[in-house]
Design a protein around this motif. Structure first.
Motif, PDB file in Angstrom:
ATOM      1  N   ASP A 186    -126.338  -0.120 -46.204  1.00 46.49           N
ATOM      2  CA  ASP A 186    -126.683   0.952 -47.142  1.00 46.49           C
ATOM      3  C   ASP A 186    -125.440   1.644 -47.691  1.00 46.49           C
ATOM      4  OD1 ASP A 186    -129.350   0.425 -46.868  1.00 46.49           O
ATOM      5  OD2 ASP A 186    -129.703   1.974 -45.364  1.00 46.49           O
ATOM      6  N   ILE A 187    -124.432   1.844 -46.821  1.00 42.45           N
ATOM      7  CA  ILE A 187    -123.187   2.479 -47.268  1.00 42.45           C
ATOM      8  C   ILE A 187    -122.464   1.571 -48.247  1.00 42.45           C
ATOM      9  CG2 ILE A 187    -120.919   3.270 -46.515  1.00 42.45           C
ATOM     10  CD1 ILE A 187    -122.154   4.287 -43.986  1.00 42.45           C
ATOM     11  N   LYS A 188    -122.463   0.283 -47.974  1.00 47.62           N
ATOM     12  CA  LYS A 188    -121.842  -0.661 -48.898  1.00 47.62           C
ATOM     13  C   LYS A 188    -122.535  -0.614 -50.259  1.00 47.62           C
ATOM     14  CE  LYS A 188    -120.292  -4.056 -45.477  1.00 47.62           C
ATOM     15  NZ  LYS A 188    -120.437  -5.466 -45.003  1.00 47.62           N
ATOM     16  N   PHE A 189    -123.856  -0.569 -50.241  1.00 48.14           N
ATOM     17  CA  PHE A 189    -124.593  -0.544 -51.505  1.00 48.14           C
ATOM     18  C   PHE A 189    -124.302   0.724 -52.282  1.00 48.14           C
ATOM     19  CE2 PHE A 189    -128.280   0.842 -53.952  1.00 48.14           C
ATOM     20  CZ  PHE A 189    -128.444  -0.244 -54.807  1.00 48.14           C
ATOM     21  N   ILE A 190    -124.288   1.873 -51.598  1.00 53.26           N
ATOM     22  CA  ILE A 190    -124.046   3.145 -52.273  1.00 53.26           C
ATOM     23  C   ILE A 190    -122.666   3.165 -52.913  1.00 53.26           C
ATOM     24  CG2 ILE A 190    -123.692   5.619 -51.882  1.00 53.26           C
ATOM     25  CD1 ILE A 190    -125.927   5.477 -49.798  1.00 53.26           C
ATOM     26  N   SER A 191    -121.654   2.695 -52.179  1.00 57.86           N
ATOM     27  CA  SER A 191    -120.295   2.692 -52.725  1.00 57.86           C
ATOM     28  C   SER A 191    -120.186   1.784 -53.942  1.00 57.86           C
ATOM     29  CB  SER A 191    -119.301   2.256 -51.649  1.00 57.86           C
ATOM     30  OG  SER A 191    -119.563   0.922 -51.222  1.00 57.86           O
ATOM     31  N   LEU A 192    -120.808   0.608 -53.887  1.00 59.39           N
ATOM     32  CA  LEU A 192    -120.777  -0.301 -55.029  1.00 59.39           C
ATOM     33  C   LEU A 192    -121.613   0.232 -56.187  1.00 59.39           C
ATOM     34  CD1 LEU A 192    -121.040  -3.815 -53.331  1.00 59.39           C
ATOM     35  CD2 LEU A 192    -119.075  -2.875 -54.545  1.00 59.39           C
ATOM     36  N   PHE A 193    -122.751   0.823 -55.871  1.00 58.96           N
ATOM     37  CA  PHE A 193    -123.638   1.325 -56.921  1.00 58.96           C
ATOM     38  C   PHE A 193    -122.951   2.396 -57.760  1.00 58.96           C
ATOM     39  CE2 PHE A 193    -126.739   4.460 -58.401  1.00 58.96           C
ATOM     40  CZ  PHE A 193    -127.566   3.656 -59.174  1.00 58.96           C
ATOM     41  N   PHE A 194    -122.315   3.361 -57.105  1.00 60.30           N
ATOM     42  CA  PHE A 194    -121.673   4.438 -57.854  1.00 60.30           C
ATOM     43  C   PHE A 194    -120.441   3.951 -58.607  1.00 60.30           C
ATOM     44  CE2 PHE A 194    -124.185   7.243 -55.086  1.00 60.30           C
ATOM     45  CZ  PHE A 194    -124.642   8.140 -56.035  1.00 60.30           C
ATOM     46  N   SER A 195    -119.704   2.984 -58.050  1.00 59.73           N
ATOM     47  CA  SER A 195    -118.566   2.429 -58.785  1.00 59.73           C
ATOM     48  C   SER A 195    -119.040   1.655 -60.014  1.00 59.73           C
ATOM     49  CB  SER A 195    -117.741   1.516 -57.879  1.00 59.73           C
ATOM     50  OG  SER A 195    -118.477   0.370 -57.495  1.00 59.73           O
ATOM     51  N   HIS A 196    -120.253   1.078 -59.958  1.00 61.25           N
ATOM     52  CA  HIS A 196    -120.842   0.439 -61.137  1.00 61.25           C
ATOM     53  C   HIS A 196    -121.408   1.482 -62.107  1.00 61.25           C
ATOM     54  CE1 HIS A 196    -120.111  -3.180 -59.105  1.00 61.25           C
ATOM     55  NE2 HIS A 196    -121.279  -3.396 -58.557  1.00 61.25           N
TER      56      HIS A 196
END
Length: 417
Positions: free
Chosen positions: A304-314
């Motif tokens: 979930d942390i990986k997804f959140i970090s990638l999502f906001f950078s996108h």
């Protein structure tokens, strides 16, 4: 925990081969790693929907920015070339970076492609992803630099066409050079039967220190340093705009125009800085956690942390064009024309007349006043009237000033009163 592992090793030297103390410590940490959480259908659907929203928003927004800039004569300026450059970088980020995240969520696995094709993609794809993302960051920095020159140093005209071309070239060259180590570091490995594309630094690089140093370099070059410069330049720009006073007869209408212009500039600059800070912070924090926190180095970050970090950078690629479409009326008017034209609602010859630069016909009375507001005034010397140009209101994107000259008679009548 290390001491217990060491005693256990010394007591069993006669029965088993000698094991490294760090390996035993790693095994102990693995025992404390939380179990992998099962992903529910609701979570997967939510993540996929969120990714699709920012992908569609980014595509539409950045394409509109590029098309409107090319088709609107008033936007064909040096400052807007930086905006177009950022839109191109964000568009490439949408096409190259986001689909991989979307595919991972759909497949619910990080497993990579096998064979030579997988190795080539593992080398090139992260490199391209990093170049596009960091080019967008440097484009934001270039925009802030241009606005500082245009608003705080308007008479020097530092930002020439040649210099802007060099800066745009550097916004691509610097990420390319900084991302070159990805060709060496990214490799296809097999872990527990799964083929993965991971950052695995080969010899002669230290597999522990090399990724840590590389994380620090990227953090400084593409987050800490740009954030500091952008924040400082926009602070100076806002102070410069806020301290300016309306020349001549300061009527209520002029005062309202100035107040609205200042508030709009302040909101836009704060939005840019805050969005950049918040969207890229989780991405860099996740890298620091996986590089320096021993627990996450062994157990890996939660998905979930990986997804959140990638999502906001996108997401920053979708937010950037929205900011300019919201705060710049030329982009808003041009976007309406493009969308209306694509829907075949209005004749294109009416929507795009040859000499039209903005949709001024539909503007309100206040917009027309703001558009044609006085930009200069006359001062009286002992022997003659002398014209003095004082820029008082800038375009929020380009920062360039436009001037409307008042007559001597009007100024004289005001001076007498």
């Amino acid at each position: 925990m290390k001491n217990a592992s060491g005693n256990l090793t010394n007591g069993m030297n006669d029965s088993f081969p000698e094991e490294d103390e760090d390996d035993l410590y790693t095994d102990d940490l693995l025992d404390y790693c939380p179990p992998i959480k099962e992903v529910t259908a609701l979570e997967t659907t939510t993540k996929i929907t969120a990714l699709l929203v920012i992908i569609i928003t980014s595509f539409i927004g950045n394409i509109l920015i590029i098309i409107v800039t090319r088709r609107t004569r008033s936007l064909r300026k040096i400052a807007y070339s930086f905006v177009v450059n950022m839109a191109i970088a964000d568009l490439l980020t949408t096409a190259i970076n986001m689909p991989e995240t979307l595919i991972v969520e759909i497949r619910n696995t990080d497993e990579w492609f096998p064979g030579d094709v997988g190795v080539v993609i593992c080398k090139f794809l992260p490199f391209l992803q990093q170049v596009c993302a960091y080019c967008s960051v440097l484009s934001l920095l270039a925009i802030s630099l241009d606005r500082y020159f245009a608003i705080c140093l308007p008479l020097k005209r530092i930002m020439s066409k040649k210099l802007s071309t060099v800066i745009i070239f550097l916004t691509w060259l610097i990420p390319v050079v900084a991302s070159a180590p990805m060709f060496v570091a990214n490799n296809v490995v097999e872990e527990e039967g799964d083929i993965l594309c991971v950052e695995d630094w080969p010899s002669p690089f230290d597999p522990v220190k090399a990724p840590n140093y590389y994380t620090i370099i990227l953090f400084v070059l593409f987050y800490a340093l740009p954030l500091t410069i952008i924040s400082s330049l926009y602070t100076l720009v806002v102070l410069k705009i806020w301290r300016r006073r309306a020349p001549g007869n300061r009527s209520t209408v002029i005062a309202q125009v100035y107040s609205r212009s200042r508030k709009k500039a302040l909101k836009m600059f704060i939005s840019i800085v805050v969005c950049f800070t918040l969207c890229w912070l989780p991405y860099h924090v996740s890298f620091f956690l996986s590089s320096y926190v021993e627990f996450y180095l062994v157990c890996s970050l939660p998905r979930d942390i990986k997804f959140i970090s990638l999502f906001f950078s996108h997401a920053i690629s979708a937010i950037n064009p929205c900011i300019y479409l919201i705060f710049n009326k030329d982009y808003r008017a041009g976007s309406k024309r493009q969308l209306s034209s694509s829907c075949c609602c209005v004749d294109s010859s009416v929507l795009h007349p040859a000499d039209t630069t903005t949709a001024m016909a539909g503007n309100s009375r206040t917009d027309r006043i703001e558009e044609h507001e006085m930009k200069s005034f006359y001062i009286r010397s002992r022997r003659f009237w002398r014209k003095k140009i004082v820029p008082i209101q800038e375009d929020l994107i380009s920062g360039r000033d436009s001037y409307v000259v008042q007559s001597n008679q009007d100024f004289a009548s005001r001076d007498k009163t």
